[in-house]
Design an enzyme around this catalytic site. Structure first.
Site: not given
Length: 364
Positions: A247, A306
């Site tokens: 991320h 995700e």
């Protein structure tokens, strides 16, 4: 020499009361609440109220009836969903329908914008199957009604709670690409509809909002837990990214991943299903984290939102091509709140650039 922050890395462009992302500690705070305390406990209605509180003078204490009415108003635009539009990608069709909504700053129209992505996505998915759109039931809670509009059948309480958990988890997340785009549009004094469309358009790119679908592709390709290690190693050897890991902000595990994994576990227990798929995902996650730490020790690549988003939405029967639409169904409330906050500042967002092109040429 002028310092350029490519991608605006480290630049503080707004002061906000809405959310705080602590990438070093792995914390997400939404208006004073840790995301893990909201997910699984708050409904979508509660999250919308939390985000919009203070930005509209006429915000009612109970938003459920107003959101029910807003779903009915959004559904009126379904008449524009013809075969040509329905044949396009669900995201494109949903965005086109959203562009038909009013572009002003009233609470009534803000609530229609907040629920429209879910209403339009349900209608688009049904039209793509050759089925008629299902009208909203304003008396139902939002998440339950969204699933009913998709299936034309009432969901279980566990399924509605799982969708609520997802929508709440992704409702806001600092000054990400879509939120920044929404604030830029709002800073010009454009209406809330324009701000939402600006935010929505950033989701077209795979670097923001488009990763959950490829997670499903990865799990399908791996197939069994025993194949996880070799498949992941081969993917990295080929220069591919492992979807669902890493991320831009978090240097530790994304707290939203744990919030959604908990929601998925609750759904699995209530439905008595998914144990094989969840076990596969956990095996892939363990193998991926081990391989990434070994092969990329200088990069903090941990599980992100995700990974378990993909599994949760799949478990609710949503096709991967609609995952970005469902993300927008949760994030739009955050865009609206940020737009109102930016409008209140009265400041036009106008950064500068450094010219690095050729110098002026002398006339011949």
């Amino acid at each position: 020499m002028v310092q350029v922050s490519t991608g605006l890395e480290g630049v503080i462009a707004a002061a906000t009361v809405l959310s705080d992302v602590d990438g070093q500690a792995g914390r997400l705070t939404i208006r004073g609440w840790a995301v893990e305390d909201l997910a699984g406990h708050a409904r979508f209605e509660d999250a919308v109220h939390l985000l919009l509180d203070g930005f509209f003078d006429d915000l009612p204490a109970d938003l459920a009836p107003a959101l029910g009415e807003a779903r009915a108003r959004a559904f009126a635009e379904i008449a524009a969903l013809d075969d040509s539009l329905a044949a396009r990608d669900p995201y494109d069709a949903m965005r086109a329908l959203l562009a038909r909504l009013p572009d002003d700053d009233s609470l009534r129209d803000a609530l229609v914008l907040a629920v429209a992505p879910a209403v339009f996505t349900a209608a688009v998915l049904r039209r793509r199957q050759g089925l008629a759109a299902v009208a909203p039931d304003p008396a139902l809670p939002h998440a339950a009604d969204v699933l009913r509009m998709i299936r034309d059948a009432a969901p279980t309480d566990g399924e509605a709670r799982a969708l609520d958990a997802y929508l709440v988890t992704v409702c806001d997340h600092g000054l990400n690409a879509s939120t920044f785009a929404a604030r830029v549009a709002a800073s010009t004094r454009a209406g809330l509809g324009s701000a939402v469309l600006a935010g929505l358009s950033t989701l077209k790119g795979p670097l923001h909002g488009g990763a959950p679908g490829p997670v499903i592709d990865m799990l399908d390709a791996i197939g069994t837990a025993g194949n996880a290690g070799p498949w992941l190693e081969a993917a990295l050897d080929a220069g591919e990214r492992l979807m669902g890991f890493g991320h831009r902000i978090y240097r530790v595990r994304d707290p939203r991943a744990d919030a959604l994994k908990a929601a998925l576990s609750r759904l699995s227990k209530s439905a008595g299903a998914l144990p094989g798929r969840l076990a596969l995902a956990e095996a892939v996650e363990r193998a991926a984290l081990d391989i990434l730490r070994r092969r990329k020790p200088d990069r903090p690549l941990e599980t992100n939102v995700e990974f378990y988003t993909a599994l949760l939405l799949e478990a609710l029967g949503l096709p991967p091509e609609a995952f970005t639409c469902v993300f927008a169904a949760g994030r739009t409330a955050g865009w609206i709140a940020h737009a109102r906050e930016q409008q209140a500042s009265g400041k036009l967002i106008r950064p500068q650039s450094v010219y690095v092109g050729p110098r002026p040429r002398a006339a011949a």
